[in-house]
Design an enzyme around this catalytic site. Sequence first.
Site, PDB file in Angstrom:
ATOM      1  N   ASP A 334      -5.364   7.763  -8.793  1.00 47.74           N
ATOM      2  CA  ASP A 334      -5.160   9.160  -8.431  1.00 47.74           C
ATOM      3  C   ASP A 334      -3.698   9.373  -8.044  1.00 47.74           C
ATOM      4  OD1 ASP A 334      -5.859  11.836  -7.542  1.00 47.74           O
ATOM      5  OD2 ASP A 334      -5.725  11.048  -5.501  1.00 47.74           O
ATOM      6  N   ASP A 530      -8.249   8.757  -2.894  1.00 46.48           N
ATOM      7  CA  ASP A 530      -8.353   9.021  -1.458  1.00 46.48           C
ATOM      8  C   ASP A 530      -9.112  10.291  -1.115  1.00 46.48           C
ATOM      9  OD1 ASP A 530      -6.351  10.902  -2.272  1.00 46.48           O
ATOM     10  OD2 ASP A 530      -5.696  11.028  -0.183  1.00 46.48           O
ATOM     11  N   ASP A 534     -12.273  12.220  -5.586  1.00 46.77           N
ATOM     12  CA  ASP A 534     -12.197  10.876  -6.168  1.00 46.77           C
ATOM     13  C   ASP A 534     -13.473  10.074  -5.950  1.00 46.77           C
ATOM     14  OD1 ASP A 534      -9.484  11.206  -6.968  1.00 46.77           O
ATOM     15  OD2 ASP A 534      -8.841  10.791  -4.921  1.00 46.77           O
TER      16      ASP A 534
END
Length: 638
Positions: A334, A530, A534
Amino acid sequence: MPDRENPGPSALSRLRSARTLRLQLLHSLHKLVRPVLVVLPAVGLLLGFGMRVGGSGQWSESIWAAATVPVLGALLIQIVASLRRGDVGLDIVAALSMTGALFFGEYLAAVVVALMYAGGQYLESFAERRASREMKALLARAPRTAIRYNDGRLEEVALDDIAAKDRLLVRQGDVVPVDGQVAAGVAILDQSALTGETIPARKAAGETVMSGVTNVGDTFDLSATHSAADSTYAGIVRLVEAAQRSKAPMARLADRFALAFLAVTIVLAGGAWLWSGDPIRALAVLVVATPCPLILAVPVAIVSGVSRAAKSGVLIKGGRALEMLARVRALVIDKTGTLTHGQARIVNVHPMGLPPDTLLQLAASLDQASRHVIARALVAEAQAKELDLLVPAAVEEIPGEGLEGTINGRRVAVGGVRFVSQRVPKAAGAFADGHYPVGSVAVAVAIDGEPAGVLILADALRSESAHVIDSLRRLGIARIVLASGDRRDVAEAVTVGLHLDAVYSDLTPDRKIAIVQAEKRCGPVMMIGDGVNDAPALAAADLGVAMGAKGTAASAEAADVVLLVDRLDKIPVAIRAARWSRRIALQSVYAGIGLSAIGMVVAAFGYLTPVQGALIQEAIDVAVILNALRALWGSETS
């Protein structure tokens, strides 16, 4: 009144609570039984020998048999449950050897095998319990209530009781509980957990708000458009649960050798019995074959690896996660809060006649009067530079746009370019010509009716990101891709210079899952993230890694590995520790099987009694356990 086929929200909540309570009771019972099963054969073994030394040897065998039976009973229950799931493990050899030893009166051999088996099971679960305890201390719990208007009064209600058209009060710092529309006030929302955008969004009356975002501005009213169960956040939770259910469980390292080793053991024991006509030879083969080196040494190596990683700030949730960490070959990562810091920071200053520090000092001094996230970022930057912040006076603020006030006799305006240009007409032309980086926010400053400068804030790339990507390449991670919910131009601008194979942007949680599934063609996939958005992808990946220190509880719960410090450079360290531990565990497996095979052949020819076989097996145990303890030290360089 909800019927039995369609229970209402409160009924569903009670059902979930009852199910959770049952699971907690079973888990507590399991935690109590495991230590008892280790203590019983240990005490029985010592007590039996004590009886012999004290002249009451006739009781020794009965004590050893009694100490073996509970372990064997628990083992048989476990084997039945495993066979129902289609799992065949080395536990069957241990059950056969204990059963045979009891049947043929070799009680000392039986209790020794019981002790080794129970000890191995206890060690194997130790890493799981240790990770669970640390997670409880690490993670915050999601809110379970909301503030609702009811006949002109406010009441706190459970999320399950919220229905569409309810009017809710969302306070500063609250997580929006359900999807809805702004009913009154202006909402300043941190949407980074869902979309990856670090700059807060401003929502006026009538605009849509998603559940799971955080109110970082003033209190506002929300008109619910969905119940909690039908809202965005609940949908993400369902994606996480579905991804976890679909992910195939990873077999224990020792169990991969189970079928072949079990077949060889049965053939050799049966052959020795048929050839010699002596069932004790078959029992001796089974006792020597009892896979204590595998049952003990592998968990020891795993616990050692988990402990070593924890010292580096990496929480690995058990042996399966540690082994997968050693085997990953693809990475999906990410952007916001992972490759970047996840919060706006000053990346550039464009002063117009003032020193940069003076410009920041005046802007931050005024921003002390605001609770806006950008204002707090400026104040934090000024404090980090140890600038002397002055007391603001006569402050006027338009939430989400900017504020104006007096600092040490000077009239200062700070906010968006449009806000300051409206307050200071001379500034419109000066600020309009600025070219600012993609994904950044420009904070304009005017002093005493004159343009004073622009402060550029952005979510900057972590300083270690490029080094970590290159380190992972050297560790054999063949493919590394970015999967971000942010805009395409922002994602590409931030990742310039990083050696990535692909950049995916504008992703919803379900599309992130699709990216993870597609990358599995390259080998086991590790996902690092995080945010709440996600969590489904973390659960779907072969190995999910969450940024635990500042990441959301949802991502940390869904992940297999949690970074206790927000530093990506802990990932290569954890991979090396996992590979070293796995290498040691495999050495123990091969050595244990090899030595046991030699002992089985010797026993088959009648040169070992069951008790001698149990003692030899203990010697093998000690050797492979000492080898497994090497996982606490040493290093893996590739």
